[in-house]
Scaffold this motif. Structure first.
Motif, mmCIF file in Angstrom:
data_model
loop_
_atom_site.group_PDB
_atom_site.id
_atom_site.type_symbol
_atom_site.label_atom_id
_atom_site.label_comp_id
_atom_site.label_asym_id
_atom_site.label_seq_id
_atom_site.Cartn_x
_atom_site.Cartn_y
_atom_site.Cartn_z
ATOM 1 N N ALA A 145 27.391 56.070 30.001
ATOM 2 C CA ALA A 145 27.963 54.767 29.439
ATOM 3 C C ALA A 145 28.273 54.887 28.023
ATOM 4 O O ALA A 145 29.470 54.148 27.456
ATOM 5 C CB ALA A 145 27.047 53.629 30.105
ATOM 6 N N LEU A 146 27.381 55.177 27.441
ATOM 7 C CA LEU A 146 27.519 55.478 25.677
ATOM 8 C C LEU A 146 28.591 56.187 25.571
ATOM 9 O O LEU A 146 29.053 56.067 24.519
ATOM 10 C CB LEU A 146 26.127 55.829 25.154
ATOM 11 C CG LEU A 146 25.176 54.803 25.101
ATOM 12 C CD1 LEU A 146 23.693 55.410 24.507
ATOM 13 C CD2 LEU A 146 25.440 53.377 24.462
ATOM 14 N N ALA A 147 28.926 57.443 26.194
ATOM 15 C CA ALA A 147 30.017 58.103 25.833
ATOM 16 C C ALA A 147 31.101 58.002 26.427
ATOM 17 O O ALA A 147 31.991 58.685 26.138
ATOM 18 C CB ALA A 147 29.467 59.739 26.668
ATOM 19 N N SER A 148 31.418 56.808 27.063
ATOM 20 C CA SER A 148 32.642 56.350 27.731
ATOM 21 C C SER A 148 33.503 55.834 26.908
ATOM 22 O O SER A 148 33.252 55.617 25.386
ATOM 23 C CB SER A 148 32.387 55.177 28.623
ATOM 24 O OG SER A 148 31.940 53.913 28.060
ATOM 25 N N ARG A 149 34.695 56.209 27.094
ATOM 26 C CA ARG A 149 36.047 55.828 26.036
ATOM 27 C C ARG A 149 35.798 54.102 25.549
ATOM 28 O O ARG A 149 36.381 53.978 24.499
ATOM 29 C CB ARG A 149 37.293 56.057 26.777
ATOM 30 C CG ARG A 149 38.459 55.813 25.830
ATOM 31 C CD ARG A 149 39.848 56.161 26.765
ATOM 32 N NE ARG A 149 40.293 55.325 27.534
ATOM 33 C CZ ARG A 149 40.209 55.463 28.949
ATOM 34 N NH1 ARG A 149 39.753 56.595 29.505
ATOM 35 N NH2 ARG A 149 40.442 54.331 29.820
ATOM 36 N N ALA A 150 35.482 53.224 26.321
ATOM 37 C CA ALA A 150 35.380 51.944 25.816
ATOM 38 C C ALA A 150 34.384 51.756 24.953
ATOM 39 O O ALA A 150 34.678 50.980 24.067
ATOM 40 C CB ALA A 150 34.913 51.131 27.038
ATOM 41 N N VAL A 151 33.491 52.750 24.707
ATOM 42 C CA VAL A 151 32.573 52.607 23.586
ATOM 43 C C VAL A 151 32.781 53.600 22.359
ATOM 44 O O VAL A 151 33.160 53.244 21.291
ATOM 45 C CB VAL A 151 31.161 52.908 24.018
ATOM 46 C CG1 VAL A 151 30.142 53.184 22.882
ATOM 47 C CG2 VAL A 151 30.777 51.961 25.093
#
Length: 230
Positions: A145-151
């Motif tokens: 989740a921390l590596a997702s594009r949204a972040v």
């Protein structure tokens, strides 16, 4: 939110994006269990460690599969908190399927031998393996989740976060690490499952609590970053 979870899972599978993490998971199983029979508890413990980057990658790919505009529309429709939670929940559901395969597949293939004196029964070892994989899944979903594009906003930054987190999860988890508290206790759990006899149940509860606290910190950071960058 259930419909949003279902939509993301459907898009992840039908688009073929599931194939890369799935192949990686099959490779992990082949490496762990391809060398002959092993005691169940340590085999499952180190399988959970090796599946950690697979779970993180799966999460990132699943979250990145949704176009940015569609994600923003979902935030408007169900609210920011539920939209973010739906993505993490979808990744957890898909990761649970991977966990099931990782636990069940070695049994019919004869990769797990019977217990020797001092070792737990196969049934108890399977239960411990389920615990180890679920802890790995929770940590992997957090990292993905921390590596997702949204972040991260870019592919390069996302890959950097993913790879760095996966490597540090092992390196800082080694015995004698200077900062083991920075990462989830995946290596510590694997060492505990490899011990003969097994450590007291209190140690396993401590490892579980450690993972929960680490995941709580990571998901809090994820929620804050999603809110500040949307």
């Amino acid at each position: 939110m259930t419909s949003l979870v279902r939509m993301r899972l459907t898009g992840f599978v039908r688009s073929g994006r599931i194939l890369a993490p799935l192949i990686a998971g099959m490779v992990v199983l082949g490496v762990i269990h391809g060398g002959g029979k092993s005691a169940a508890a340590p085999a499952y413990g180190y399988s959970a460690v090796m599946f950690f980057p697979v779970f993180a990658w799966l999460t990132k790919v699943l979250l990145d599969a949704e176009p940015d505009v569609q994600r923003r529309l979902a935030r408007v429709a169900v609210g920011p908190a539920r939209e973010a939670a739906a993505g993490a929940l979808a990744a957890a559901v898909m990761g649970s399927v991977f966990c099931l395969v990782a636990i069940v597949a070695p049994l019919p293939l004869g990769a797990i031998r019977g217990p020797e004196p001092g070792e737990p029964s196969v049934g108890a070892s399977v239960g411990l393996g389920v615990l180890a994989h679920l802890l790995s899944l929770a940590a992997g979903v957090g990292l993905g989740a921390l590596a997702s594009r949204a972040v991260t906003r870019s592919i390069r930054a996302g890959i950097t976060v993913l790879v760095t987190g996966a490597v540090l999860g092992v390196v800082l988890g080694l015995r004698g690490s200077i900062a083991p508290w920075l990462v989830p206790p995946l290596m510590a759990t694997a060492r505990a499952l490899a011990a003969v006899p097994l450590p007291p149940a209190g140690d396993l509860w401590l490892l579980s609590g450690w993972t929960i606290l680490w995941c709580a910190a990571v998901f809090t950071a994820y929620a804050w970053l999603r809110r500040s960058r949307s």
